[in-house]
Design an enzyme around this catalytic site. Sequence first.
Site, PDB file in Angstrom:
ATOM      1  N   HIS A  29       0.780  -1.284   0.003  1.00 48.60           N
ATOM      2  CA  HIS A  29      -0.029   0.107   0.065  1.00 48.60           C
ATOM      3  C   HIS A  29       0.760   1.258   0.019  1.00 48.60           C
ATOM      4  O   HIS A  29       2.153   1.091   0.657  1.00 48.60           O
ATOM      5  CB  HIS A  29      -0.824   0.163   1.079  1.00 48.60           C
TER       6      HIS A  29
ATOM      7  N   ASP B 228      -7.851  -4.449  -0.572  1.00 47.81           N
ATOM      8  CA  ASP B 228      -8.296  -4.899  -1.718  1.00 47.81           C
ATOM      9  C   ASP B 228      -8.300  -6.286  -1.822  1.00 47.81           C
ATOM     10  O   ASP B 228      -9.181  -6.821  -2.838  1.00 47.81           O
ATOM     11  CB  ASP B 228      -7.639  -4.117  -2.828  1.00 47.81           C
TER      12      ASP B 228
END
Length: 432
Positions: free
Chosen positions: A309, A366
């Site tokens: 991320h 995600d």
Amino acid sequence: MDTAKLVLNIEGKEQSLDLPVITGSEKEKALDIGSLRAKTGLVALDPAFGNTASTLSAITFLDGEQGILRYRGIPIEELGAHSNFVEVAYLLINGQLPTKSQLESYRYNLTRHSMIHEDMKRFFDGYPSTAHPMAILSSMVCSLSAYYPDALDAMNTEMFDITATRILSKVRTISAYAYKKSIGQPFVYPQNHLSYCANILNMMFSVPAEPYHIDEEWVKILNLLLILHADHEQNCSTSTVRTVGSAHTNLFASISAGVCALWGPLHGGANQEVLEMLEKIRVSGDSVQKYVELAKDKNSTFRLMGFGHRVYKNFDPRATLIKGACDKLLSKKGVKDPLLDIARRLEEAALKDSYFVERKLYPNVDFYSGIIYRAMGIPTDMFTVLFALGRLPGWIAQWKEMNADKSTRIVRPRQIYTGETERHYVPMDKRG
């Protein structure tokens, strides 16, 4: 106010200036360079704004190094364990957790504003069955503004609460209609006796021909997913909502712009990219380990989607929550799916590989959200739509905060021009 002395040496000329130091409630510090150009003739160049704080905000605190995420000061872990999406929406938009009566009133208003104007149903007829639901969602959200002209004045604070409620309630109906359009099924109206998330599932999956059983465990996991996506500081779509809103653009249009920004595969579309990657691995018939090695190969174009991320340099706290729920629920449900098996093997291989561990490339939200949506029977094209549903409270809260801030100015970044210097127009007959 504290100040910091900045000493510049440009072309042999030294210049000193004092810049205010802004300290946040969590002791974050920033240099206020608002006067830099006026005092020095210089601007700061910061591509993608990775080192630039664009605003002061009291909504969400994020510490990527420590893996901390808090909404209005409350840790995401506590909200995920004890709250629900409607309560979190109230918290983000209004700044405090609601009392019992406030929450009941909020739920009632969301229920009563779930219908869209019947004329809007005809809009869906203009889209081909191949239309991506995000294309429909963005245009339909903007179209809502045509039915509420009193809400077009962004500075009319008396209209804010009802406008925010309409958006939060109607967007789930629009989203479900977009899905029904894509599969050729009749629209299903919202039901007033159902909760916010149960209504989403009912409008998406029920049909007039037979009763539909709403699984409360799926309702619970959908609540968690929407909570985890509700806000995430000044990300691409949130910054877009603020940028558009800074022109005193109405809330409908600002949210529509946020939907468009979220659509990108590097942002809200990332969970869709995860499932497409898993499908690619399945079709190839190759081992998961082969793709783990490809991801480490500098000469390969393959990327492991859903790992790492930009902000979190540790484990994504949202991923920690959703991983636990994902493992528990899928095991209980006995869901069997080749893509989910590949995902589990990929997760296991990456978490044991020193390459990923040393770089802290852990599975992010995600990765797990895509897996759960798949298990729920939600099609890949709808993943980003559900992300948008979850992010609505954050967008609305950020838009409200920006408009209430008297120091807000229309966003207008500077640039450093790199094109041709002055040259003159050449008539057509002399261009050779």
